[in-house]
Design a protein around this motif. Sequence first.
Motif, PDB file in Angstrom:
ATOM      1  N   LEU A 176       0.962  -1.034  -0.002  1.00 25.41           N
ATOM      2  CA  LEU A 176       0.027  -0.033  -0.166  1.00 25.41           C
ATOM      3  C   LEU A 176       0.911   1.300  -0.230  1.00 25.41           C
ATOM      4  O   LEU A 176       1.899   1.339   0.841  1.00 25.41           O
ATOM      5  CB  LEU A 176      -1.000   0.147   1.072  1.00 25.41           C
ATOM      6  CG  LEU A 176      -1.575  -1.164   1.572  1.00 25.41           C
ATOM      7  CD1 LEU A 176      -2.436  -0.958   2.713  1.00 25.41           C
ATOM      8  CD2 LEU A 176      -2.675  -1.497   0.383  1.00 25.41           C
ATOM      9  N   CYS A 178       0.596   5.114   0.793  1.00 27.28           N
ATOM     10  CA  CYS A 178      -0.152   5.816   1.669  1.00 27.28           C
ATOM     11  C   CYS A 178       0.546   7.285   1.778  1.00 27.28           C
ATOM     12  O   CYS A 178       1.350   7.445   1.648  1.00 27.28           O
ATOM     13  CB  CYS A 178      -0.419   5.351   3.110  1.00 27.28           C
ATOM     14  SG  CYS A 178      -0.962   3.534   3.287  1.00 27.28           S
ATOM     15  N   ASP A 202      -2.082   7.104  11.959  1.00 31.33           N
ATOM     16  CA  ASP A 202      -2.245   6.073  11.011  1.00 31.33           C
ATOM     17  C   ASP A 202      -0.964   4.899  11.196  1.00 31.33           C
ATOM     18  O   ASP A 202      -1.531   3.706  11.177  1.00 31.33           O
ATOM     19  CB  ASP A 202      -2.316   6.590   9.656  1.00 31.33           C
ATOM     20  CG  ASP A 202      -3.568   7.296   9.227  1.00 31.33           C
ATOM     21  OD1 ASP A 202      -4.563   7.347   9.766  1.00 31.33           O
ATOM     22  OD2 ASP A 202      -3.391   7.984   8.202  1.00 31.33           O
ATOM     23  N   THR A 244       4.634   3.454   3.106  1.00 30.86           N
ATOM     24  CA  THR A 244       4.345   2.289   2.473  1.00 30.86           C
ATOM     25  C   THR A 244       4.127   1.169   3.381  1.00 30.86           C
ATOM     26  O   THR A 244       5.030   1.019   4.466  1.00 30.86           O
ATOM     27  CB  THR A 244       5.779   2.034   1.377  1.00 30.86           C
ATOM     28  OG1 THR A 244       6.015   2.763   0.594  1.00 30.86           O
ATOM     29  CG2 THR A 244       5.364   0.465   0.885  1.00 30.86           C
ATOM     30  N   LYS A 263      -8.753   1.147   4.738  1.00 30.29           N
ATOM     31  CA  LYS A 263      -9.422   2.522   4.390  1.00 30.29           C
ATOM     32  C   LYS A 263     -10.480   3.109   5.254  1.00 30.29           C
ATOM     33  O   LYS A 263     -10.505   4.424   5.247  1.00 30.29           O
ATOM     34  CB  LYS A 263      -9.912   2.503   2.943  1.00 30.29           C
ATOM     35  CG  LYS A 263      -9.034   2.306   1.754  1.00 30.29           C
ATOM     36  CD  LYS A 263      -9.720   2.192   0.320  1.00 30.29           C
ATOM     37  CE  LYS A 263      -8.598   1.991  -0.668  1.00 30.29           C
ATOM     38  NZ  LYS A 263      -9.264   2.109  -2.105  1.00 30.29           N
ATOM     39  N   VAL A 270      -5.074   5.797   0.426  1.00 29.36           N
ATOM     40  CA  VAL A 270      -4.439   4.549   0.441  1.00 29.36           C
ATOM     41  C   VAL A 270      -4.689   3.928  -1.092  1.00 29.36           C
ATOM     42  O   VAL A 270      -5.709   3.915  -1.576  1.00 29.36           O
ATOM     43  CB  VAL A 270      -4.992   3.655   1.584  1.00 29.36           C
ATOM     44  CG1 VAL A 270      -4.263   2.352   1.225  1.00 29.36           C
ATOM     45  CG2 VAL A 270      -4.887   4.006   3.045  1.00 29.36           C
TER      46      VAL A 270
END
Length: 354
Positions: A176, A178, A202, A244, A263, A270
């Motif tokens: 991912l 981000c 996060d 990442t 999400k 994302v």
Amino acid sequence: MTIEQLYTEALELLQDLISIPSLSREEDKTAAAIYTFLESHSVKPERKMNNVWAFNQHHNPELPTILLNSHHDTVKPNAGYTLDPFTPTIKDGKLYGLGSNDAGGCLVSLIATFLYFYPKQNLKYNFILAATAEEEISGTNGLESILPILGEINFAIVGEPTQMHLAIAEKGLLVLDCVAHGKAGHAAREEGINAIYEALADIEWFRNYKFEKVSETLGPIKMSVTVMQAGSQHNVVPDTCKFTVDVRVTDAYTLEEVLDTIKHHVKAKVTPRSVRLQPSGIPISHPIVQAGLAFGRNTYGSPTTSDQALLRVPSIKLGPGDSARSHTANEYIELQELEQGIQLYIKMLEKEVL
């Protein structure tokens, strides 16, 4: 051909493959060598890019089909090599060379197994052999590119070094990208919104969140923040922070389900790099698993990703060699592992596995 003959020819082919550099996306010469080897045994192989495949001689479209797949690309040689990685060297019952263990030994053992079944009539199922490219980089020009050509597959063996134990589940992979957003400002004044601080909440969520369902074979999902980039100079509050996340997904969830959950919980934007590498699993009650257990093999869940992630049919990861040797200096496979691998593949497939 006898098992001894198959082993001898498999060993010779493996030595040839080791001597030909075949880094991912540069496998054209090993593809040619495999193609020529199959032709020399009266097989009619096909090729697309650096992938080579073949059907058993008496292929019957009304029968179920088993795919025998492994890859012939390698990673770059480890800097710690003291032997020439491209010179096949036999010493003390071991064959040294790049790709000998991952996954050359598996590949030539599956090729030998295919040759054993290739001319037989009245088989209960068809066999497809696929020697594929770009596995080490999860490339799109490998197995994935030929699956539509191969037709319907009912079951697959993916050759990877497992000590001939049965990996009945394999983690999928989500990578991912981000981006947390803030507002630029001067670091000396109470200005702006620091995107790094926005990202921290996060990142802490990724560190601590536990998915409710835990796989019996693979355990919990694992999420790791592995790369972070933010800021351009010391006196400017950064307005973006990129990071990442490496997510290893179990067979308890699909990649899409995991992505939706992420999400829902984080503020950052994302973006998944792909949702191709799905987790996989096969019931322990499946006949091929039972066949392996009957020969004293163990079952386990594999944390590493292979071409098995591209298949949407029941499959196992199984092959001679040891995953712990993969990508290491002076990589090797034991000769007895090679011979025993061929024997066990054949014994298992001679049973009623579909």
